[in-house]
Write an enzyme that holds these catalytic residues in place. Structure first.
Site, PDB file in Angstrom:
ATOM      1  CG  ASP A 170      -1.859   1.116   1.299  1.00 14.27           C
ATOM      2  OD1 ASP A 170      -2.723   1.181   0.414  1.00 14.27           O
ATOM      3  OD2 ASP A 170      -1.752   1.950   2.219  1.00 14.27           O
ATOM      4  CD  GLU A 220      -2.264   2.082  -3.456  1.00 13.93           C
ATOM      5  OE1 GLU A 220      -3.347   2.496  -3.922  1.00 13.93           O
ATOM      6  OE2 GLU A 220      -1.944   2.236  -2.261  1.00 13.93           O
TER       7      GLU A 220
END
Length: 665
Positions: free
Chosen positions: A349, A378
């Site tokens: 994340d 990400e």
């Protein structure tokens, strides 16, 4: 006499305090000592349990022992002794099996409060106290023989992103252990229409990896009140190295959540499916009350120039992966999940908050365990992190992180429209201008002579060294799901058009050279009633309604057919940038909203000599010039069949409106 006694007591107390080691002052976080051993804070044997806590700035540290995971007081408090490399140690020479413990650190006359430590491997309800259990006893039967399903190349991965609750909570799932880890161990579950759900559905669909949303111990669901059905995605970390209790059948028993998580992994492995864990090392749920801050204040987080907490996560803090002990912590945590739980990959994340060196070290450590473990994340942050951009694991720096992939928002938004406006469409809505961004995604974000980077939406240069460094997708848990986005961005869309454009979008994803990724339920046209950020929405918004599998049988069959086509044809997953540049050629098209390419010369050893893929988002059929020949149609009008749907001859084909055409010779 009384006064003198009191005076003496005061002197004695003062003497005790002055005997405690004086707080070590470090001029900067860089000067904190690094603990060279592993970070295990508790090592148990029936005869003696050793406790070690890295707390270099502490004046005093206490260890508290408890009979229960919550409630009641410590039955014993032990003063820990300062040891080498900033650690504090204590030894308890009795059998502590089944007991619980916390640490309390004192700095500048202030006790920071109870913490299970930063590295608890088992906890009581709500993760407030660490537990002493026999980890071996949590292994399900046959665990030692558990094997990762084969994966020759990351290019072969097909990822299915799922939240435990969404997947099984609806009555239509036919699953007993709704919303639990064990839901993924149940075979033979059926929808009301007698179609496969659960793990059988995943096998039928053909995905290779299940990506589970954060499943470590997170803070926002109270495990003592599960009857309240409070929902959360889980991006609010509390204890990084323990499964969350809300997905277990008994959050009070520290062993059960561990065993059930392992049973889930084992069942998926037996089904031929690998397991990816979504990890959120970039921030913690609490700041001042977090385990990090209660152990070594300031060290595990980055600060602003004024000394306040930096906040690149937009959640109140950002962790400092660049500091040696945080880097070590992340590496050891990943290894714990790999070795103890047999996981097969990680999705990071807000990976852009972490530094490149740490991500490369994590990749290296995972490769030692098994080179086929996949790592992706990400490639961005919510706000600018407190480190120079060229040292961060941002998307633009992916080429400097071999074996690590990033999500392509270029392709996603080229297909469906920009992330900051749900109502703005792109290619799928018949809006021109997204073509080059989609082509960027089709080649896997690598350099390709036919992709004009100046016309790509977010990246004016390729960022992947290899196509397997790009995750190809059109939607995920975050943001609107595909059905909602199409409804919001295509004015007056009909149910027929919705199904056509949904299939068209995923054709781009599954035939791209990146690693394809879909959100759970897309294959049955799940919606979230238009909710854009459903992180704490109720089940009525988030649950997958399995009745949709019968209602949208054609869409499910199409997704399944696309996956099968990709698996059977190595041309769609070359996994090598030079091969992609050699064998993937875009065909000239007239006008906008039409993209076509050829996979030529038996690409990557494919049995098919030439494969042509055309994507037409216009409301009318499109003419496409192709090299002269006899072609077999395998995908047309929303149907896929590798056995062929007909034959075409000549040098021109018609691509049906709002759909894909795939042909080969």
């Amino acid at each position: 006499m009384k006064l003198n006694e009191l005076a003496l007591i005061g002197v004695a107390a003062a003497t005790v305090v002055s005997c405690a080691p004086a707080k070590k002052e470090y001029a900067s976080y860089e000067l904190y000592p690094v603990h060279s051993g592993n970070l295990a804070e508790m090592e148990y044997t029936p005869e003696v349990t050793n406790f070690t806590l890295w707390a270099p700035t502490a004046d005093e540290v206490r260890l508290m022992l408890f009979d229960a995971g919550d409630g009641g007081h410590a039955y014993e408090t032990i003063s820990m002794e300062p040891d080498k490399e900033g650690t504090w140690t204590a030894k308890v020479e009795k059998d502590l099996m089944g007991k619980f413990y916390t640490f309390n650190v004192k700095i500048n006359d202030k006790w920071l409060g109870d913490t299970p430590g930063i590295n608890a491997k088992a906890v009581g309800v709500n993760g407030k106290r660490a537990a002493i259990i026999d980890m071996k006893a949590t292994d399900p039967e046959g665990w030692a023989a558990d094997k990762r399903p084969a994966l020759a190349s990351p290019a072969d991965a097909i990822i299915y992103e799922m939240h435990h609750r969404d997947f099984s909570i609806d009555p239509s799932s036919g699953i007993q252990n709704k919303g639990k880890f064990l839901a993924l161990t149940e075979e033979g579950t059926l929808s009301p229409e007698k179609l496969a759900t659960g793990i059988d559905h995943l096998k039928e669909l053909g995905v290779t990896h299940v990506h589970i949303l954060p499943s470590y111990d997170y803070a926002s669901v109270d495990e003592t009140k599960l009857d309240e059905n409070k929902y959360n995605w889980g991006y609010d970390p509390q204890n990084y190295n323990v499964p969350d209790g809300s997905y277990s059948t008994d959050p009070y028993n520290p062993s059960i959540r561990i065993k059930e998580f392992k049973q889930m992994v084992q069942a998926l492995h037996k089904a031929g499916i690998r397991v990816v864990l979504d990890v959120v090392y970039n921030h913690t749920f609490n700041t001042s009350e977090s385990n990090f801050e209660r152990t070594v204040p300031g060290y595990f987080y980055r600060q602003m120039p004024d000394g306040s907490f930096a906040d690149a996560s937009a959640c109140g803090n950002e962790t400092a992966s660049n500091r040696p002990m945080m880097r070590k912590y992340m590496i050891e945590s990943v290894l714990h999940w790999l070795n103890e739980y047999h996981l097969d990959g990680f999705r990071f994340d807000l990976m852009g908050i972490h530094d490149i060196t740490t991500m490369n070290e994590i990749r290296k450590a995972a490769t030692v365990v098994d080179p086929s473990i996949i790592i992706y994340g990400e490639g961005w942050a919510a706000k600018a992190p407190q480190m120079p951009e060229d040292s961060l694991a941002m998307k633009a720096n992916t080429y400097r992180m071999p074996g690590i992939a990033a999500f392509s928002d270029e392709m996603r938004d080229g297909l469906r429209g920009p992330f900051n406006d749900n109502h703005q469409g792109a290619f799928l809505a018949g809006v021109p201008g997204g073509e080059e961004s989609i082509k960027f995604g089709i080649v896997g974000a690598i350099k390709h002579p036919q992709v004009d980077n100046d016309s790509v939406n977010y990246s004016k240069a390729s960022w992947a060294e290899q196509p397997t460094q790009m995750i190809s997708y059109v939607s995920c848990h975050d943001d609107m799901c595909l059905v909602d986005r199409l409804n919001a961005s295509v004015p007056g869309i009909t149910p027929q058009e919705l199904a056509k454009l949904d299939k068209l979008a995923q054709t781009a994803v599954f035939t791209s050279q990146g690693i394809p990724f879909i959100q759970a339920g897309e294959e049955v046209m799940r919606d979230k009633k238009g909710v854009h950020n459903s992180y704490e929405s109720p089940d009525s918004i988030n649950a997958i309604d399995w009745k949709r599998k019968a209602e949208h049988a054609d869409v499910f069959a199409y997704y399944k057919g696309l996956i099968q086509l990709r698996k059977n044809h190595p041309a769609f997953r070359m996994g090598n940038a030079d091969l992609v540049r050699k064998h993937l050629e875009f065909l000239p098209v007239e006008g906008s909203n039409l993209i076509a390419y050829r996979l030529k010369e038996n690409a990557n050893g494919d049995a098919w000599e030439d494969i042509i893929v055309a994507l037409n988002s216009r409301k009318e059929p499109a003419k496409l010039a192709v090299p002269e020949g006899k072609y077999t149609v395998v995908c047309k009008d929303g149907f896929i069949s590798e056995n062929g749907l007909g034959t075409l001859y000549g040098s021109e084909v018609i691509v049906p409106a709002q759909s894909a055409l795939i042909i080969y010779k």
